[in-house]
Design an enzyme around this catalytic site. Structure first.
Site, PDB file in Angstrom:
ATOM      1  N   PRO A   1       0.794  -1.228   0.000  1.00  0.00           N
ATOM      2  CA  PRO A   1       0.000   0.000   0.000  1.00  0.00           C
ATOM      3  C   PRO A   1       0.830   1.283   0.000  1.00  0.00           C
ATOM      4  CG  PRO A   1      -0.114  -1.123   2.127  1.00  0.00           C
ATOM      5  CD  PRO A   1       0.544  -2.071   1.169  1.00  0.00           C
ATOM      6  N   ASN A   2       0.335   2.233  -0.747  1.00  0.00           N
ATOM      7  CA  ASN A   2       0.891   3.602  -0.848  1.00  0.00           C
ATOM      8  C   ASN A   2       2.182   3.686  -1.652  1.00  0.00           C
ATOM      9  OD1 ASN A   2      -1.158   4.904   0.784  1.00  0.00           O
ATOM     10  ND2 ASN A   2      -0.263   3.792   2.499  1.00  0.00           N
TER      11      ASN A   2
ATOM     12  N   ARG B   1       4.566  10.991  -2.146  1.00  0.00           N
ATOM     13  CA  ARG B   1       4.485  10.843  -0.676  1.00  0.00           C
ATOM     14  C   ARG B   1       5.851  11.103  -0.028  1.00  0.00           C
ATOM     15  NH1 ARG B   1       4.786   4.452   1.091  1.00  0.00           N
ATOM     16  NH2 ARG B   1       4.274   5.322   3.115  1.00  0.00           N
TER      17      ARG B   1
ATOM     18  N   TYR C   1      11.216   8.930   1.189  1.00  0.00           N
ATOM     19  CA  TYR C   1      11.242   7.940   0.100  1.00  0.00           C
ATOM     20  C   TYR C   1      11.882   8.454  -1.187  1.00  0.00           C
ATOM     21  CZ  TYR C   1       8.041   5.667   3.335  1.00  0.00           C
ATOM     22  OH  TYR C   1       7.493   5.091   4.452  1.00  0.00           O
TER      23      TYR C   1
ATOM     24  N   ASN D   1       7.878  -5.571  -1.232  1.00  0.00           N
ATOM     25  CA  ASN D   1       7.862  -4.499  -0.243  1.00  0.00           C
ATOM     26  C   ASN D   1       6.426  -4.451   0.293  1.00  0.00           C
ATOM     27  OD1 ASN D   1       7.825  -2.217   1.307  1.00  0.00           O
ATOM     28  ND2 ASN D   1       8.928  -0.930  -0.170  1.00  0.00           N
TER      29      ASN D   1
ATOM     30  N   ALA E   1       3.312  -0.834   4.770  1.00  0.00           N
ATOM     31  CA  ALA E   1       2.804  -0.820   6.155  1.00  0.00           C
ATOM     32  C   ALA E   1       2.382  -2.203   6.648  1.00  0.00           C
ATOM     33  CB  ALA E   1       1.637   0.157   6.262  1.00  0.00           C
TER      34      ALA E   1
ATOM     35  N   HIS F   1       4.378  -4.495   9.157  1.00  0.00           N
ATOM     36  CA  HIS F   1       4.327  -4.374  10.608  1.00  0.00           C
ATOM     37  C   HIS F   1       3.074  -5.003  11.223  1.00  0.00           C
ATOM     38  CE1 HIS F   1       7.474  -1.670   9.439  1.00  0.00           C
ATOM     39  NE2 HIS F   1       6.622  -0.897   8.789  1.00  0.00           N
TER      40      HIS F   1
ATOM     41  N   GLU G   1      12.634  -9.424   1.065  1.00  0.00           N
ATOM     42  CA  GLU G   1      11.857  -8.287   1.569  1.00  0.00           C
ATOM     43  C   GLU G   1      12.665  -7.010   1.300  1.00  0.00           C
ATOM     44  OE1 GLU G   1      12.228  -8.061   5.737  1.00  0.00           O
ATOM     45  OE2 GLU G   1      10.623  -6.609   6.013  1.00  0.00           O
TER      46      GLU G   1
ATOM     47  N   HIS H   1      12.808  -2.661   1.728  1.00  0.00           N
ATOM     48  CA  HIS H   1      12.298  -1.383   2.221  1.00  0.00           C
ATOM     49  C   HIS H   1      13.168  -0.261   1.707  1.00  0.00           C
ATOM     50  CE1 HIS H   1       9.314  -3.282   4.677  1.00  0.00           C
ATOM     51  NE2 HIS H   1      10.236  -4.122   5.084  1.00  0.00           N
TER      52      HIS H   1
ATOM     53  N   ARG I   1      13.385   4.264  12.369  1.00  0.00           N
ATOM     54  CA  ARG I   1      12.198   5.127  12.347  1.00  0.00           C
ATOM     55  C   ARG I   1      11.338   4.911  13.602  1.00  0.00           C
ATOM     56  NH1 ARG I   1       9.430   4.820   6.660  1.00  0.00           N
ATOM     57  NH2 ARG I   1       8.410   6.681   7.506  1.00  0.00           N
TER      58      ARG I   1
HETATM   59  C1  DQA Z   1       8.352   1.056   3.647  1.00  0.00           C
HETATM   60  C2  DQA Z   1       8.463   1.247   5.167  1.00  0.00           C
HETATM   61  C3  DQA Z   1       7.115   1.022   5.830  1.00  0.00           C
HETATM   62  O1  DQA Z   1       7.232   1.206   7.245  1.00  0.00           O
HETATM   63  C4  DQA Z   1       6.105   2.015   5.317  1.00  0.00           C
HETATM   64  O2  DQA Z   1       4.836   1.782   5.878  1.00  0.00           O
HETATM   65  C5  DQA Z   1       6.030   2.045   3.820  1.00  0.00           C
HETATM   66  C6  DQA Z   1       7.278   1.939   3.052  1.00  0.00           C
HETATM   67  C7  DQA Z   1       9.686   1.358   2.941  1.00  0.00           C
HETATM   68  O3  DQA Z   1       9.816   0.925   1.792  1.00  0.00           O
HETATM   69  O4  DQA Z   1      10.550   2.031   3.496  1.00  0.00           O
HETATM   70  O5  DQA Z   1       4.988   2.274   3.248  1.00  0.00           O
HETATM   71  O6  DQA Z   1       8.042  -0.310   3.400  1.00  0.00           O
END
Ligand code: DQA
Length: 159
Positions: free
Chosen positions: A9-10, A17, A22, A73, A76, A79, A97, A99, A106
């Site tokens: 997501p996102n 964003r 990022y 990836n 969110a 977590h 995985e 990130h 963080r």
């Molecule tokens: C993320 C880190 C996550 O905590 C966050 O919710 C994201 C992006 C990253 O790529 O750094 O959406 O996965």
């Protein structure tokens, strides 16, 4: 060999964003770079992004019998999602995985990770370059698997 890249997501909002976290790169640009690497390495690659947990679970399940590696990836959901963790564990496909940010530096809630323990490895905190490092890592995993299969074949021939 086929790699499926799954974005949570996102991540479709990259480039818009929180650029201070990022960076300015859009998801399409990251995928274009991954595709270039895949083409050069003779790998098939497919990209998938969803904001919905169930769709991500469905996509991981579809990888069974279809993909040799998953780069994910979970954003969110990293977590929170036992469902995504169980799906990765169920298909038994080498999974890396990724990130973009360093989740360990963080907020405390980002230190909780449901996914890492069922993955082959994690790449964290290199910005969009994390995805490139995951591609390099996956080619290494493929080479090691091929070498192990060769060795097993030779052993069987000798028996
Ligand atoms: C993320 C880190 C996550 O905590 C966050 O919710 C994201 C992006 C990253 O790529 O750094 O959406 O996965």
């Amino acid at each position: 060999m086929k790699i499926v890249v799954i974005q949570g997501p996102n991540l479709n909002m990259l480039g818009i964003r929180e650029q201070h976290v990022y960076g300015p790169m859009k998801l399409e640009q990251i995928h274009a770079q991954m595709k270039e690497f895949a083409d050069q390495s003779n790998l098939e690659i497919e990209f998938f992004q969803s904001n919905l947990e169930g769709e991500i679970v469905d996509k991981i399940q579809e990888c069974y019998g279809d993909a040799h590696g998953i780069i994910i990836n979970p954003a969110a959901y990293t977590h929170t999602s036992i469902a995504i963790r169980d799906a990765i564990s169920a298909v038994g496909i080498p999974t890396i995985e990724v990130h973009i940010s360093n989740i360990h530096r963080r907020e405390d809630f980002r230190k909780e990770n449901m996914i890492a323990a069922v993955c082959s490895s994690s790449v964290v905190g290199f910005g969009p370059f994390s995805y490139h490092l995951a591609m390099v890592g996956m080619t290494q995993i493929f080479q090691e698997l091929a070498a192990a299969q060769d060795a097993q074949k030779k052993n069987q021939e000798q028996e």
